[in-house]
Design an enzyme around this catalytic site. Structure first.
Site, mmCIF file in Angstrom:
data_model
loop_
_atom_site.group_PDB
_atom_site.id
_atom_site.type_symbol
_atom_site.label_atom_id
_atom_site.label_comp_id
_atom_site.label_asym_id
_atom_site.label_seq_id
_atom_site.Cartn_x
_atom_site.Cartn_y
_atom_site.Cartn_z
ATOM 1 N N GLU A 31 -2.389 13.140 4.193
ATOM 2 C CA GLU A 31 -2.732 11.788 4.633
ATOM 3 C C GLU A 31 -3.874 11.872 5.638
ATOM 4 O O GLU A 31 -3.790 12.619 6.597
ATOM 5 C CB GLU A 31 -1.494 11.117 5.272
ATOM 6 N N HIS A 49 9.527 -8.775 -4.880
ATOM 7 C CA HIS A 49 9.366 -9.828 -5.884
ATOM 8 C C HIS A 49 10.446 -9.755 -6.963
ATOM 9 O O HIS A 49 10.935 -8.665 -7.289
ATOM 10 C CB HIS A 49 7.991 -9.704 -6.554
ATOM 11 N N LYS A 249 -1.082 -14.636 -6.071
ATOM 12 C CA LYS A 249 0.117 -15.462 -5.907
ATOM 13 C C LYS A 249 -0.066 -16.609 -4.916
ATOM 14 O O LYS A 249 0.841 -17.397 -4.707
ATOM 15 C CB LYS A 249 1.276 -14.569 -5.468
ATOM 16 N N SER A 336 -0.371 -5.680 -5.745
ATOM 17 C CA SER A 336 0.917 -6.362 -5.826
ATOM 18 C C SER A 336 1.370 -6.454 -7.282
ATOM 19 O O SER A 336 0.535 -6.717 -8.150
ATOM 20 C CB SER A 336 0.769 -7.771 -5.242
ATOM 21 N N CYS A 398 10.513 -8.557 24.941
ATOM 22 C CA CYS A 398 10.531 -9.569 23.861
ATOM 23 C C CYS A 398 11.433 -9.138 22.714
ATOM 24 O O CYS A 398 12.171 -9.934 22.159
ATOM 25 C CB CYS A 398 9.132 -9.799 23.311
HETATM 26 C C1 LIG Z 1 -2.460 -8.703 1.257
HETATM 27 C C2 LIG Z 1 -1.459 -7.925 0.452
HETATM 28 C C3 LIG Z 1 -0.210 -8.477 0.152
HETATM 29 C C4 LIG Z 1 0.697 -7.781 -0.630
HETATM 30 N N1 LIG Z 1 1.963 -8.276 -0.776
HETATM 31 C C5 LIG Z 1 2.872 -7.577 -1.510
HETATM 32 C C6 LIG Z 1 4.213 -8.030 -1.607
HETATM 33 O O1 LIG Z 1 4.616 -8.993 -0.957
HETATM 34 N N2 LIG Z 1 5.058 -7.365 -2.419
HETATM 35 C C7 LIG Z 1 4.662 -6.294 -3.158
HETATM 36 O O2 LIG Z 1 5.459 -5.781 -3.928
HETATM 37 N N3 LIG Z 1 3.418 -5.775 -3.009
HETATM 38 C C8 LIG Z 1 2.530 -6.389 -2.189
HETATM 39 N N4 LIG Z 1 1.268 -5.888 -2.012
HETATM 40 C C9 LIG Z 1 0.909 -4.646 -2.683
HETATM 41 C C10 LIG Z 1 1.416 -3.424 -1.935
HETATM 42 O O3 LIG Z 1 1.167 -3.544 -0.560
HETATM 43 C C11 LIG Z 1 0.709 -2.199 -2.501
HETATM 44 O O4 LIG Z 1 0.864 -2.193 -3.893
HETATM 45 C C12 LIG Z 1 1.279 -0.903 -1.951
HETATM 46 O O5 LIG Z 1 1.374 -0.945 -0.558
HETATM 47 C C13 LIG Z 1 0.392 0.245 -2.393
HETATM 48 O O6 LIG Z 1 0.841 1.406 -1.766
HETATM 49 P P1 LIG Z 1 0.032 2.760 -1.890
HETATM 50 O O7 LIG Z 1 0.894 3.804 -1.320
HETATM 51 O O8 LIG Z 1 -0.448 2.920 -3.297
HETATM 52 O O9 LIG Z 1 -1.304 2.517 -1.055
HETATM 53 P P2 LIG Z 1 -1.575 2.671 0.515
HETATM 54 O O10 LIG Z 1 -0.482 2.132 1.325
HETATM 55 O O11 LIG Z 1 -2.926 2.095 0.753
HETATM 56 O O12 LIG Z 1 -1.583 4.230 0.738
HETATM 57 C C14 LIG Z 1 -2.649 5.060 0.344
HETATM 58 C C15 LIG Z 1 -2.820 6.123 1.404
HETATM 59 O O13 LIG Z 1 -3.769 7.078 0.960
HETATM 60 C C16 LIG Z 1 -4.468 7.538 2.103
HETATM 61 N N5 LIG Z 1 -5.734 8.155 1.659
HETATM 62 C C17 LIG Z 1 -6.778 7.542 1.057
HETATM 63 N N6 LIG Z 1 -7.764 8.428 0.823
HETATM 64 C C18 LIG Z 1 -7.339 9.630 1.272
HETATM 65 C C19 LIG Z 1 -7.918 10.923 1.322
HETATM 66 N N7 LIG Z 1 -9.154 11.178 0.871
HETATM 67 N N8 LIG Z 1 -7.185 11.926 1.861
HETATM 68 C C20 LIG Z 1 -5.932 11.695 2.343
HETATM 69 N N9 LIG Z 1 -5.355 10.486 2.332
HETATM 70 C C21 LIG Z 1 -6.036 9.468 1.803
HETATM 71 C C22 LIG Z 1 -4.684 6.263 2.901
HETATM 72 O O14 LIG Z 1 -4.994 6.515 4.251
HETATM 73 C C23 LIG Z 1 -3.350 5.568 2.720
HETATM 74 O O15 LIG Z 1 -2.438 5.854 3.755
HETATM 75 C C24 LIG Z 1 0.353 -6.526 -1.187
HETATM 76 C C25 LIG Z 1 -0.888 -5.961 -0.856
HETATM 77 C C26 LIG Z 1 -1.761 -6.623 -0.008
HETATM 78 C C27 LIG Z 1 -3.009 -5.957 0.444
#
Ligand SMILES: Cc1cc2nc3c(=O)[nH]c(=O)nc-3n(C[C@H](O)[C@H](O)[C@H](O)COP(=O)(O)OP(=O)(O)OC[C@H]3O[C@@H](n4cnc5c(N)ncnc54)[C@H](O)[C@@H]3O)c2cc1C
Length: 479
Positions: A31, A49, A249, A336, A398
């Site tokens: 990470e 959802h 959504k 999402s 808080c």
């Molecule tokens: C505004 C918004 C609202 C949403 N609402 C919902 C909801 O209500 N319900 C739902 O089901 N989903 C929701 N989603 C979708 C959900 O948040 C994402 O699908 C999910 O968090 C994706 O997780 P991830 O682990 O793939 O990505 P991330 O959480 O982005 O994790 C990816 C990680 O990779 C790391 N990384 C990137 N490049 C490198 C590198 N070169 N080397 C090492 N590490 C690296 C980053 O730092 C990061 O920590 C929402 C998303 C957004 C933005």
């Protein structure tokens, strides 16, 4: 040398890591940030959802429904915070009612249970503070709310306890395949792994291109939110959506897992993947849209704004596949409902890895449970800001966070060295005063426990200087 190297410690990467920790495997997670859950897993709506929104037959629909069904059990094991609240999609015009019927039928095809289309009156019976303009609603009993970053933290703690190696502040900069293995070059040295899982969120296209897969492009689609005080949560019990638009959504009104009222997100395609700023004009539009559903919230009770970036790919569905490079698994465009789907995504990735030749032998030592950090305070809780007893010594007034909770959060196998890291684990600084009272007290505790000088305790780790622009509270409180 590792059997599996996962890039990205978001909710997807950490679900996969925790699932793999059931087996006799050497697994590492890389990470780039100073903590887990620093990408879009930190800043989202936190909605589990129901699964009616996505096209039948898509991976999004299948894994959303499957993921939703896993939450209760996961929360029982990992204590991160999940509550089934139900959700409503509101229709304000006759043509919207037809859209509700479409979503209802799609939900049935997707296998969603507990769906019904109800009248405006029935909706207001369940949620008395909804607008008089609501004509009908799609009610989904199975939807819920969770604390998304606490979910990731819980998964990470449990995965680490079960043998996964988590390397923070480790940015992957190059990947070189050789003889059925991969050398992974990072900002903190090199390592070798037999298989690689690309779970890098908005940066997953960049990671894929490191091994020559240039088919993917991710556009960040920012969503801004406003968080209000807990005394506004009487306004809604379930999650209140409006009929969806082309961009997603739409604006929702919800009570978060910890009881704040939250409104948002908008959807804007932006150029900078790291830009999670908020602005007054967008907040103003979000407030107007949210008032259409629930008119009565008091903007003087607004606490703060925040934003997250959805990883929108040049394909509409989730991409979860073994790539053309043997042993390299891509997860791309996990927008999402990626939070909801993440436990089911992990199971799918484990299957893909097994098909790629990974031998899965169960460990008898696997420990599925993890204790919560935040303790429920009983009616006779005797917390005081000057108590000598850490269990009763209140650091954050808080949110009633005690010294014992903060100390506990620091000693769970993951380095916790910044004010933000403590905040996400304990809620110290998340209340009405937004850390004005507890910020310096948490800083002192961290310095004492980590045995470092006070000035070395940062707000959010190494990247402290990169602060997102935030809309000024004074400018939107009078809306
Ligand atoms: C505004 C918004 C609202 C949403 N609402 C919902 C909801 O209500 N319900 C739902 O089901 N989903 C929701 N989603 C979708 C959900 O948040 C994402 O699908 C999910 O968090 C994706 O997780 P991830 O682990 O793939 O990505 P991330 O959480 O982005 O994790 C990816 C990680 O990779 C790391 N990384 C990137 N490049 C490198 C590198 N070169 N080397 C090492 N590490 C690296 C980053 O730092 C990061 O920590 C929402 C998303 C957004 C933005």
């Amino acid at each position: 040398m590792y059997d599996v190297c996962i890039i990205g410690a978001g909710v997807v990467g950490m679900n996969i890591a925790r699932e793999l920790s059931r087996y006799k495997l050497r697994v590492c997670v890389l990470e780039k940030e100073a903590d887990v859950s620093c990408g879009c897993s930190k800043a989202n709506s936190g909605i589990v959802h129901g699964g009616y929104s996505d096209e039948s037959g898509s991976l999004k629909a299948e894994l959303c429904v499957a993921g939703n069904r896993l939450y209760q059990q996961l929360d029982a094991e990992l204590c991160f915070g999940y509550r089934q609240t139900g959700s409503m999609v509101l229709a304000f015009r006759e043509e919207d009612v037809a859209k509700l019927e479409k979503l209802y039928n799609q939900g049935l095809r997707n296998g969603v249970q507990g769906l019904s289309v109800i009248s405006g009156e029935q909706a207001r019976e369940m949620e008395p503070h909804l607008s008089r303009e609501v004509k009908a609603a799609l009610y989904c009993e199975n939807a819920g709310v969770t604390s998304p970053y606490e979910f990731v933290i819980a998964l990470a703690e449990n995965a680490v306890e079960n043998g996964v190696e988590l390397r923070l502040n480790t940015e992957v900069t190059a990947i070189q395949p050789f003889d059925g293995w991969f050398t992974i070059v990072t900002s903190a040295g090199e390592l070798v792994a037999r298989t690689v899982v690309n779970a890098a969120g908005v940066y997953s296209d960049a990671i894929a291109s490191m091994i020559g897969i240039d088919d993917f492009r991710i556009t960040p689609r920012r969503g801004q939110y406003l968080l209000l005080d807990k005394d506004q949560n009487y306004l809604v019990k379930s999650v209140i959506f409006q009929v969806p638009t082309e961009l997603g959504k739409g604006i929702l009104v919800t009570t978060t897992y910890h009881g704040n009222l939250m409104i948002g997100p908008n959807a804007e395609d932006i150029g900078d993947k790291a830009d999670v700023g908020t602005d007054e004009e967008t907040i103003r539009r979000i407030v107007l849209a949210a008032r259409k559903s629930v008119p009565g919230f008091d903007m003087k009770k607004a606490l703060t704004s925040f934003a997250g970036n959805r990883p929108i790919a040049n394909r509409t569905d989730f991409v979860i596949e073994a790539s053309k490079v043997k042993g390299f698994i891509n997860l791309i465009g996990i927008d999402s409902p990626g939070l909801t789907a993440s436990p089911a995504i992990a199971l799918k990735v484990v299957d893909i890895l097994e098909m790629a030749g990974l031998e899965l032998v169960k460990k008898s030592s696997f420990q599925p449970c993890r204790q919560p950090i935040i303790r429920k305070k009983s009616a006779d809780f005797n917390g005081r800001i000057d108590s000598p007893d850490p269990e009763n010594h209140i650091i954050c007034r808080c949110e009633q966070v005690t010294e014992a909770e903060i100390i506990d959060s620091l000693h769970r196998g993951i380095p916790v060295q910044s004010l933000d890291a403590v905040k996400l684990r304990t809620r110290a600084g998340m209340g009405k005063c937004q850390g004005a009272f507890c910020g310096s007290r948490v800083r002192q505790l961290l310095a004492r426990e980590l045995n470092i000088p006070l000035e070395e305790v940062t707000q959010r780790g190494k990247r402290s200087s990169v602060l997102a622009q935030r809309a000024k509270r004074g400018d939107y409180m009078n809306l």
